[in-house]
Design an enzyme around this catalytic site. Structure first.
Site, PDB file in Angstrom:
ATOM      1  N   GLU A  54      -5.368   3.855   5.998  1.00 47.80           N
ATOM      2  CA  GLU A  54      -5.037   3.651   4.586  1.00 47.80           C
ATOM      3  C   GLU A  54      -5.458   4.849   3.719  1.00 47.80           C
ATOM      4  O   GLU A  54      -4.676   5.324   2.906  1.00 47.80           O
ATOM      5  CB  GLU A  54      -5.690   2.355   4.082  1.00 47.80           C
ATOM      6  CG  GLU A  54      -5.225   1.994   2.693  1.00 47.80           C
ATOM      7  CD  GLU A  54      -5.906   0.741   2.164  1.00 47.80           C
ATOM      8  OE1 GLU A  54      -5.720  -0.342   2.757  1.00 47.80           O
ATOM      9  OE2 GLU A  54      -6.621   0.850   1.158  1.00 47.80           O
ATOM     10  N   SER A 101     -10.834  -1.047   3.146  1.00 43.56           N
ATOM     11  CA  SER A 101     -10.027  -1.132   4.374  1.00 43.56           C
ATOM     12  C   SER A 101      -9.691   0.265   4.869  1.00 43.56           C
ATOM     13  O   SER A 101      -9.137   1.062   4.113  1.00 43.56           O
ATOM     14  CB  SER A 101      -8.722  -1.865   4.108  1.00 43.56           C
ATOM     15  OG  SER A 101      -8.985  -3.109   3.533  1.00 43.56           O
ATOM     16  N   ARG A 108       0.833  -1.215   0.000  1.00 37.69           N
ATOM     17  CA  ARG A 108       0.000   0.000   0.000  1.00 37.69           C
ATOM     18  C   ARG A 108       0.869   1.268   0.000  1.00 37.69           C
ATOM     19  O   ARG A 108       0.521   2.277   0.627  1.00 37.69           O
ATOM     20  CB  ARG A 108      -0.962   0.031   1.199  1.00 37.69           C
ATOM     21  CG  ARG A 108      -1.920  -1.141   1.273  1.00 37.69           C
ATOM     22  CD  ARG A 108      -2.935  -1.123   0.137  1.00 37.69           C
ATOM     23  NE  ARG A 108      -3.941  -2.143   0.352  1.00 37.69           N
ATOM     24  CZ  ARG A 108      -3.835  -3.398  -0.101  1.00 37.69           C
ATOM     25  NH1 ARG A 108      -2.785  -3.774  -0.809  1.00 37.69           N
ATOM     26  NH2 ARG A 108      -4.790  -4.264   0.138  1.00 37.69           N
TER      27      ARG A 108
END
Ligand SMILES: Cc1cc2nc3c(=O)[nH]c(=O)nc-3n(C[C@H](O)[C@H](O)[C@H](O)COP(=O)(O)OP(=O)(O)OC[C@H]3O[C@@H](n4cnc5c(N)ncnc54)[C@H](O)[C@@H]3O)c2cc1C
Length: 340
Positions: free
Chosen positions: A335, A239, A165
């Site tokens: 995130e 998420s 990520r």
């Protein structure tokens, strides 16, 4: 010249459905309009928000600047040989429509990344990943506009510094470039990745040699639809937290205290912990505060059924982070990117 819309409501342009207003909003259909939009922001000294599908941002408040909505279109095969095809895709194309296009044309490698919301141009920003595959596995290069100079710069796989990520565009080059196209290197013959346990089990009825990329894509879609809320129905950004990566020593002492700790090996010295499990154990799964909810089926996802303000979502996120920190001594990282 593209149309600059003042005092524009961007609630429909973020999948958390946060009510927020941008000072200016502009949709750009090609690179020339993008250059004009960037010039406008420079002249007016406006902060920028480069927007794709709005599926990985949290609007903390109104945005005091220019939102540039990337709506560029185009897919071109720029090279091919017997094994591979290099497909150049404009940043404004929809990611999942791209996955469908590649399957329809016999280009393989994106099937595990089916149904991820958002645009192609945002995919490199956090090196999107799912079911054992990340963008970096199929990425050849990208073109980006340098926001200051207006020049086009090419980035290779290596120069993007992709990680879990992560990419250079979230680190040292944050807010310096607008990605205008992404070139993918795709297989002409299927090379399936079935290492992810949930995927293997969804396809267990089919003999391994008979599984097609289309079946993998269908299985990924089915798993995702069973676990993740559809942002059209229940506003969310997928998420909300990254799975924390911890040193093996810390993992071992946690495992002694919590024998059911869910984890995955990263390398010889690090383990990745399932953030959803940590949040669940901290008692947050299904809890709702101020109209913002920890998703009952997957505690990693925060939803905004009440379409409340971003600051309330961030307040709940802070409480979740504090609980997990207190119980496990592990700090969760968000995130999505917070604006402004
Ligand atoms: C239900 C759901 C499931 C999800 N599942 C996954 C998943 O499995 N894996 C995963 O990795 N992600 C997942 N996500 C997160 C999200 O879909 C991805 O991060 C996606 O790449 C975001 O694309 P976007 O166009 O919506 O980006 P936006 O939210 O519009 O932007 C995200 C960031 O990228 C920047 N950006 C966007 N376009 C450009 C550009 N052209 N140039 C420069 N910067 C740009 C923005 O400025 C912002 O900082 C999920 C989200 C949802 C809602």
């Amino acid at each position: 010249m593209p149309l600059f819309l003042p005092h524009f409501n961007i609630q429909k342009f973020n999948t958390l459905a946060v009510p927020a207003v941008a000072n200016y909003f502009v949709s750009v259909q090609n690179d020339e309009e993008l250059r004009e939009a960037l010039a406008f922001a420079r002249t007016e000294k406006l902060p920028l928000l480069i927007l794709g599908g709005g599926s990985n941002i949290v609007l903390r408040a109104d945005f005091p600047g220019l939102v540039i909505h990337i709506k560029t279109r185009g897919l071109d095969v720029v090279a091919e040989n017997d094994e591979y095809v290099w497909l150049k895709v404009a940043a404004g194309e929809n990611w999942h429509q791209l996955v469908e296009y590649t399957l329809d044309n016999g280009y393989y490698g994106l099937e595990n990344l089916s149904l991820i919301p958002g645009s192609v141009g945002a995919a490199p920003i956090q090196n999107i990943g799912a079911y054992g595959v990340e963008l970096k596995d199929v990425f050849a290069e990208l073109a980006a506009l340098d926001i200051q100079s207006g020049l086009t710069v090419m980035f290779t796989n290596e120069s993007c510094q992709f990680g879990y990520r992560e990419s250079i565009f979230k680190q040292t080059l944050k807010d310096l470039y607008v990605i205008t196209s992404v070139t993918l290197k795709l297989n002409k013959t299927p090379a399936l990745n079935l290492q992810y346990p949930a995927l293997r089990s969804a396809l267990k009825e089919i003999p391994a040699g008979d599984i097609s990329p289309e079946q993998v894509s269908a299985a990924v879609i089915a798993i995702r639809q069973s676990k993740l809320p559809d942002p059209q129905q229940v506003p969310n950004v997928g998420s909300f937290f990254k799975n924390p990566v911890v040193p093996v020593g810390q993992f071992e002492s946690l495992k002694l205290r919590f024998p059911h700790l869910v984890s995955y090996p990263v390398d010889d010295s690090h383990m990745k912990l399932a953030a959803g499990w940590l949040i669940d154990q901290a008692g947050w799964r299904g809890k709702e505060v101020d109209g913002v909810r920890v998703h009952p089926d997957q505690a990693l996802v925060l939803t905004n059924p009440g379409k409340r303000e971003g600051k309330l979502i961030l307040q709940l996120a802070d409480r979740v982070i504090a609980s997990v920190e207190e119980l496990f001594g592990v700090t969760l990282e968000m995130e999505p990117r917070v604006y402004p």
